[in-house]
Scaffold this active site. Structure first.
Site: not given
Length: 353
Positions: A317-318
């Site tokens: 993610g991120e």
């Protein structure tokens, strides 16, 4: 009227003629026609969405939205909820994976607290748009009110408009929130029409027992809340998350300014699906950066009719996958603007007989 609703009518149609003209420019380059495959497709898609045959190099931005989820009370994550706030602090210090990749690829990063349980006020570089100390436990009732869902959508839409006004022409979506793969799985079940077993993955790395528990939590959330698939806002409010709503709003706002949106993995792709269910006109502006290892991601991309650019086994993610794929967009534009033509290089073209 909530701000996000104002942008829906302003989302334009793609400019197919600009894409066709872009392909014509690429066909004059010193290469067999179509030999750069998806790089050529990407350049033409960029031209179609921007409405120009030879658009400028993208000016890249990434919105990372963070929030906590009450469903962590059900033991659905391998990490404690406190990690959300700790990672937001890491983003602010520039020490996370997304910071490293964004520096490498020249991507502006905006971190937004959409509802982190542990207060993160005072961190330089973190925008404060908290909708509360995390959502309620969706396994026992609605995650948020319908009004709150609209407010979170509006935060994202207004931020995307601000970034577009500042010169951003390609926007990536990233997320942070312990428990958000559970919310995303529930959203996937309703919006993509799949079962909890197909939509639910290991997230932060839960073991087999944890995965079984997580699937049951998703199933219970759907039973308790009975989200209405014909009403995307109802689905978002009942089983969504503050950051997912914010990212969906950002996708809508960006599209209204002809700013293509690079989705990251499972969570941001679910946000893209929420946006698409709210306003189908946004779909052409959504780009899939990669195929996550998270179980439901493939189902979401299928629902969006998207083919990912990369498959690297990512599941962080991120916005990490989104930033990596932005590098491919850069490459496609360098080809368009810098590669010699047959005429300029004095290279013989293929016989047309």
């Amino acid at each position: 009227m909530p701000a996000y609703r104002d942008v829906l009518a302003r989302i334009p149609e793609p400019d197919a003629e600009a894409g066709s003209q872009c392909q014509g420019l690429l066909d004059m380059k010193t290469k067999p026609q179509g030999s750069l495959g998806r790089l050529e497709e990407l350049a033409c898609q960029w031209a179609t969405l921007r409405g120009e045959p030879a658009p400028a190099m993208p000016r890249k931005g990434l919105v990372v939205m963070a929030a906590d989820h009450g469903v962590t009370e059900e033991g659905v994550s391998a990490y404690p909820a406190e990690v959300t706030a700790q990672m937001v602090a890491n983003f602010a210090r520039g020490g996370a994976a997304i910071n490293v990749l964004a520096r490498q690829h020249g991507v502006r990063v905006e971190v937004v607290d959409m509802g982190v349980r542990v207060p993160v006020e005072g961190l330089e570089g973190v925008r404060m748009h908290s909708q509360g100390p995390g959502t309620a436990n969706l396994a026992r009732g609605p995650a948020m009110s319908r009004k709150t869902a609209e407010e979170a959508l509006s935060v994202g839409a207004l931020l995307a408009l601000e970034l577009a006004d500042s010169g951003v022409t390609l926007l990536g979506l990233g997320d942070m929130g312990i428990g958000n793969t559970t919310a995303s799985a529930a959203l996937t079940c309703v919006l993509a029409g799949v079962s909890p077993d197909m939509a639910t993955g290991r997230g932060t790395g839960v073991d087999d027992a944890g995965l079984t528990r997580k699937v049951e939590v998703v199933r219970r959330a759907l039973t308790v809340n009975k989200p209405d698939a014909a009403d995307p806002l109802d689905v978002l409010a009942k089983v969504g998350g503050f950051e997912i709503a914010g990212l969906a709003g950002a996708a809508l706002g960006a599209a209204s300014r002809r700013v293509p949106v690079m989705l990251d993995g499972f969570i941001s792709s679910v946000a893209g699906l929420v946006a698409a269910r709210l306003c189908p006109k946004v779909m052409p502006f959504l780009l899939a950066s990669h195929m996550s290892r998270e179980a439901g991601h493939r189902r979401v991309l299928e629902a969006l009719r998207l083919r990912p650019l990369l498959d690297l086994g990512l599941r962080l993610g991120e916005g990490t996958g989104a930033v990596l794929a932005m590098g491919l967009m850069d490459s496609s534009m360098h080809i368009l603007h810098e590669m010699a033509t047959f005429a300029s290089a004095g290279v013989a073209e293929k016989s047309r007989r």
